[in-house]
Enzyme design. Structure first.
Site, mmCIF file in Angstrom:
data_model
loop_
_atom_site.group_PDB
_atom_site.id
_atom_site.type_symbol
_atom_site.label_atom_id
_atom_site.label_comp_id
_atom_site.label_asym_id
_atom_site.label_seq_id
_atom_site.Cartn_x
_atom_site.Cartn_y
_atom_site.Cartn_z
ATOM 1 N N ARG A 1 -18.164 -8.190 9.359
ATOM 2 C CA ARG A 1 -16.758 -7.836 9.585
ATOM 3 C C ARG A 1 -16.619 -6.643 10.537
ATOM 4 N NH1 ARG A 1 -12.217 -6.563 4.904
ATOM 5 N NH2 ARG A 1 -10.973 -5.127 6.150
ATOM 6 N N ARG B 1 0.835 -1.218 0.000
ATOM 7 C CA ARG B 1 0.000 0.000 0.000
ATOM 8 C C ARG B 1 0.868 1.266 0.000
ATOM 9 N NH1 ARG B 1 -3.781 -3.181 -1.862
ATOM 10 N NH2 ARG B 1 -4.570 -4.647 -0.333
ATOM 11 N N GLU C 1 -4.322 4.551 0.863
ATOM 12 C CA GLU C 1 -4.820 3.327 0.219
ATOM 13 C C GLU C 1 -6.226 3.505 -0.346
ATOM 14 O OE1 GLU C 1 -4.849 -0.114 2.772
ATOM 15 O OE2 GLU C 1 -5.811 -1.368 1.251
ATOM 16 N N GLU D 1 -5.687 -11.952 8.339
ATOM 17 C CA GLU D 1 -5.347 -12.008 6.916
ATOM 18 C C GLU D 1 -4.171 -12.957 6.664
ATOM 19 O OE1 GLU D 1 -4.956 -7.841 5.767
ATOM 20 O OE2 GLU D 1 -7.127 -7.683 5.544
ATOM 21 N N ASP E 1 -12.048 -0.643 7.678
ATOM 22 C CA ASP E 1 -10.682 -0.600 7.138
ATOM 23 C C ASP E 1 -10.364 0.747 6.492
ATOM 24 O OD1 ASP E 1 -8.192 -1.446 6.490
ATOM 25 O OD2 ASP E 1 -8.785 -2.864 4.943
ATOM 26 N N ARG F 1 -2.167 -5.513 17.268
ATOM 27 C CA ARG F 1 -3.236 -4.947 16.435
ATOM 28 C C ARG F 1 -4.577 -5.665 16.646
ATOM 29 N NH1 ARG F 1 -2.414 -4.744 10.840
ATOM 30 N NH2 ARG F 1 -3.127 -2.608 10.561
ATOM 31 N N GLU G 1 -14.876 12.039 -0.809
ATOM 32 C CA GLU G 1 -16.027 11.278 -0.320
ATOM 33 C C GLU G 1 -17.211 11.414 -1.285
ATOM 34 O OE1 GLU G 1 -17.767 12.852 3.259
ATOM 35 O OE2 GLU G 1 -18.731 10.954 3.770
ATOM 36 N N GLU H 1 -5.190 3.802 15.229
ATOM 37 C CA GLU H 1 -4.371 3.696 14.013
ATOM 38 C C GLU H 1 -5.059 4.420 12.854
ATOM 39 O OE1 GLU H 1 -2.907 -0.323 13.202
ATOM 40 O OE2 GLU H 1 -2.919 0.094 11.070
ATOM 41 N N LYS I 1 -7.721 0.142 14.586
ATOM 42 C CA LYS I 1 -8.001 1.020 13.442
ATOM 43 C C LYS I 1 -9.118 1.981 13.823
ATOM 44 C CE LYS I 1 -6.326 -1.819 9.673
ATOM 45 N NZ LYS I 1 -6.473 -2.322 8.294
ATOM 46 N N TRP J 1 -14.125 -11.155 1.555
ATOM 47 C CA TRP J 1 -13.527 -10.184 2.476
ATOM 48 C C TRP J 1 -14.535 -9.490 3.404
ATOM 49 C CZ3 TRP J 1 -8.361 -10.174 2.948
ATOM 50 C CH2 TRP J 1 -7.621 -10.762 1.922
ATOM 51 N N LYS K 1 0.727 -8.217 14.021
ATOM 52 C CA LYS K 1 -0.554 -8.524 13.365
ATOM 53 C C LYS K 1 -0.714 -10.035 13.477
ATOM 54 C CE LYS K 1 -2.694 -8.348 8.727
ATOM 55 N NZ LYS K 1 -2.633 -7.706 7.390
HETATM 56 C C1 GCV Z 1 -0.831 -4.730 5.820
HETATM 57 C C2 GCV Z 1 -5.838 -3.670 4.690
HETATM 58 C C3 GCV Z 1 -4.812 -3.543 3.610
HETATM 59 C C4 GCV Z 1 -3.705 -4.568 3.762
HETATM 60 C C5 GCV Z 1 -3.098 -4.387 5.166
HETATM 61 C C6 GCV Z 1 -4.210 -4.583 6.187
HETATM 62 C C7 GCV Z 1 -3.730 -4.367 7.606
HETATM 63 O O1 GCV Z 1 -6.563 -4.852 4.554
HETATM 64 O O2 GCV Z 1 -5.426 -3.661 2.352
HETATM 65 O O3 GCV Z 1 -2.745 -4.325 2.767
HETATM 66 O O4 GCV Z 1 -2.054 -5.281 5.390
HETATM 67 O O5 GCV Z 1 -5.230 -3.654 5.941
HETATM 68 O O6 GCV Z 1 -4.034 -3.316 8.149
HETATM 69 O O7 GCV Z 1 -3.090 -5.236 8.176
#
Ligand code: GCV
Length: 697
Positions: A348, A173, A405, A298, A377, A331, A529, A399, A372, A559, A294
């Site tokens: 999610r 990213r 991104e 994912e 996301d 995280r 936006e 965060e 986050k 996802w 993390k």
């Molecule tokens: C580092 C999103 C991003 C991923 C990132 C993830 C995260 O899903 O697309 O690239 O991974 O967040 O925060 O861990």
């Protein structure tokens, strides 16, 4: 679709000075300066002042000899020099309390400006404060005022890979070229650039950085052990600017690095491995900051594989770090990324709260749960994460994402400080209660785990402008400043950035430059936006690279980011009455406000509710007409941005002007694509024409 590639930097190209061009030091550099104190950070201050004086005609001394205009002094380095006017030291500090490790006191009396600190980092921050003030630091009488950071740790996470990842590249990213740390599996070795980076960070107040991606691959894992020297070298370069280095580690490290058969957090051998490994890290890097993890997210390994929870996992690493004063940023971005879109019960947005709220109170004191800012996301619009209110007995970091991104990948001008400011000012328990910033700030928490961090994913690469888009530098700048003081006004921060980056003395028409930059940036997040996903529903991005529209791109994916548009309506029902119940994760009043169709704020309507296209918003518009109107308006605003910017041709550095011009052309192309795809999609779904008869395809 992915965003266009940024032209690679040439080896010889010196990076753009960003907000620290030599002219920004003019007021400071023209003064007679006395510096009182010792230590490496004081030497950094000395070097900064000496360089400024060499250019602008002043002088700097470390022992008093004659009249001075400015004194920068450490209070514990013996008696203060006599040239410090009594008025500057006896004046009451209106804020009271100690200055701490990073605070400073600024006063001006009898023609002498005085910066006092109790620790060297305070002097460094005081110095950059003077740079921001310019001539204003050297005029009139100024009563003593204390400046301290609101948050103890102000941190940037780099999602930089050491080895080039086959899909994500050198920087996951990342939209500003290659990594400033790594290239093709090795350290990049550009010491000057790293020093310059540390300097930029210190000038905003950032004091911590992690140097590798949270997705830790086999090469990156080695940074913890056999490639620790590579990390130590970065730490050496950033240390003179008060920036401590942290490392993302894999939870499976005992297995992949240590050859153990398990990474079970309750296993004695695993605990011993983390302790001895961490001891070796501190032997090499005594001021090492800690680990970023993390886990179970994912595809990254985590404690779930061993039937343990995330408190077990985080506390294992915290235990290894505690004797050395380190922290683990654990995280909270944990969710099922293998969802079935047919299954409406999995949401999610609920996941972080469902995983972590039950663990409140179980985390060690040096665990910082990194949340986050929103429940999904980093979208351009989301509610604030309910986790922040749910964990009073846990130290938290919020965060943010400075890397763009989901906000135009540094091809779109999108000044994010107004958005971050809104998040930080949000009051999770209602208007009379504490804000998110208060929760993170040291002094205000009621629980045992007081104080937290502000963390952001960095937007920097080896691009000559650091950030790909020269105007994206404003986001990096504003992040550091907001982490220092979340109450700062985004428009005022933009002024600070403009004053430093485009010094008035170098311009024929500084007023026009300022006015244009405000016109382009002030409302640019809201413009973004407007032409992207409507009313908080989120995503609708192209899944390939998260750039440009892909309205149904994630609709049938694993996802978990859906909008559920059909012929009658759109939005995600997260109510307790008929939906996923996520509204119940908020304390009152928000649990009621978000549950209620009548009270839910327009901008979050489709995040919390599935409504017919004919639903009337508080604005008086229907949902479908709002979609059409905002998308036409958003593109018109980009046209205006482009035209405003064109007026600066010949007035600022042509390289900056050209780069921004190029990016605005792409922004307009992409915004038009967003408008036409979103409007056409909803016209075809709903069959409702635009009330104003504009062209929809
Ligand atoms: C580092 C999103 C991003 C991923 C990132 C993830 C995260 O899903 O697309 O690239 O991974 O967040 O925060 O861990």
């Amino acid at each position: 679709m992915t965003s266009p590639a940024t032209a690679p930097a040439t080896a010889t190209e010196a990076p753009h000075p960003a907000w620290l061009p030599p002219e920004a030091f003019q007021a400071l550099g023209a003064r007679r300066v006395l510096l009182h104190g010792d230590g490496p950070l004081v030497d950094t201050v000395h070097d900064e002042v000496a360089r400024a004086c060499a250019r602008h005609g002043g002088r700097v001394e470390r022992t008093a000899a004659g009249a001075v205009d400015l004194v920068l002094a450490l209070r514990d380095s013996g008696p203060l020099p006599e040239v410090v006017p009594a008025g500057a030291t006896t004046a009451p500090d209106p804020d009271g309390g100690p200055l701490g490790d990073e605070g400073f006191l600024l006063a001006r009396s009898d023609g002498v400006t005085v910066v006092l600190a109790d620790a060297p980092a305070g002097l460094l921050y005081g110095l950059f404060h003077l740079v921001r003030l310019g001539e204003a630091a050297f005029t009139g009488e100024q009563p003593a005022r204390a400046h301290r950071p609101a948050l103890r740790r102000r941190m940037l996470d780099h999602w930089d890979n050491v080895a080039v990842h086959p899909v994500m590249g050198q920087v996951e990213r990342g939209y500003a070229g290659g990594s400033i740390f790594w290239r093709d599996g090795r350290p990049r070795g550009d010491r000057d650039r790293l020093r310059a980076y540390g300097r930029l960070l210190a000038s905003t107040g950032v004091n911590a950085i992690s140097v590798n991606n949270v997705n830790v691959g086999p090469t990156e894992a080695l940074l913890l052990t056999e490639r620790l020297d590579d990390v130590a070298e970065i730490a050496d370069l950033l240390r003179p600017y008060g920036v401590r280095v942290h490392l993302s580690v894999t939870f499976a490290a005992p297995v992949v690095l240590g050859g153990l058969s398990t990474a079970d957090p309750l296993d004695d051998g695993v605990r011993d491995w983390w302790q001895s490994t961490t001891r070796r890290v501190y032997a090499r890097i005594p001021d090492f900051g800690g680990y970023v993890v993390k886990a179970d997210s994912e595809g990254q390994p985590g404690p779930f594989s061993y039937g343990r929870d995330h408190a077990d996992g985080a506390n294992l690493l915290a235990g290894a770090l505690a004797p050395h004063g380190g922290v683990v940023h654990w995280r909270a971005f944990v969710y099922n990324h293998r969802q079935d879109w047919r299954d409406r019960t999995t949401d999610r947005a609920r996941a972080a709260y469902d995983h972590f709220a039950p663990l409140d109170g179980r985390f060690a004191d040096n665990v910082v749960l990194q949340v986050k800012f929103g429940p999904v996301d980093f979208q351009p619009r989301e509610p604030v994460s309910p986790v922040i209110a749910a964990m009073p007995a846990t130290r938290l970091a919020v965060e943010l994402q400075v890397t763009q991104e989901y906000t135009g990948q540094q091809w779109h001008a999108c000044y994010l400080a107004p958005w971050w400011h809104e998040v930080l000012a949000f009051r999770p328990w209602g208007p009379a209660e504490r804000s998110v910033a208060d929760v993170l700030a040291d002094a205000s928490g009621p629980g045992p785990r007081r104080g937290g961090d502000l963390v952001a994913v960095a937007n920097v690469g080896d691009d000559p402008f650091w950030c790909g888009h020269p105007l994206a530098q404003a986001n990096l700048y504003a992040f550091g400043r907001l982490a220092w003081d979340p109450r700062l006004d985004p428009a005022a921060l933009l002024d600070e950035w403009i004053d430093l980056t485009f010094p008035a003395a170098t311009l024929d028409d500084p007023a026009l430059v300022r006015e244009t930059l405000h016109a382009v940036l002030d409302d640019s997040w809201r413009t973004y936006e407007r032409y992207t996903a409507p009313l908080g529903v989120g995503f609708m991005v192209n899944p390939a690279g998260h750039y440009g529209p892909g309205v149904d791109g994630y609709e049938y994916s694993r996802w978990g980011t859906y909008h559920f548009a059909d012929r009658d309506g759109v939005g995600v029902d997260r109510t307790r009455a008929t939906g996923t119940g996520m509204t119940g994760q908020y304390p009152p009043p928000w649990s009621q406000v978000y549950e209620s169709l009548e009270q839910c704020p327009d901008e979050l309507l489709l995040f919390f509710h599935h409504v017919p296209y004919s639903h009337v918003l508080h604005s008086g518009s229907t949902v479908i007409q709002h979609i059409y109107d905002t998308h036409f308006a958003g593109v018109a605003e980009v046209v205006a941005m482009r035209d405003r910017w064109a007026r600066l041709a010949g007035m600022i550095d042509p390289a900056v002007h050209d780069r921004v011009t190029e990016r605005l052309a792409e922004q307009l192309r992409c915004a038009t694509e967003w408008r036409d795809q979103v409007n056409t999609y909803f016209f075809r779904k709903s069959g409702v024409p635009d009330a104003r008869g504009r062209r929809i395809h």
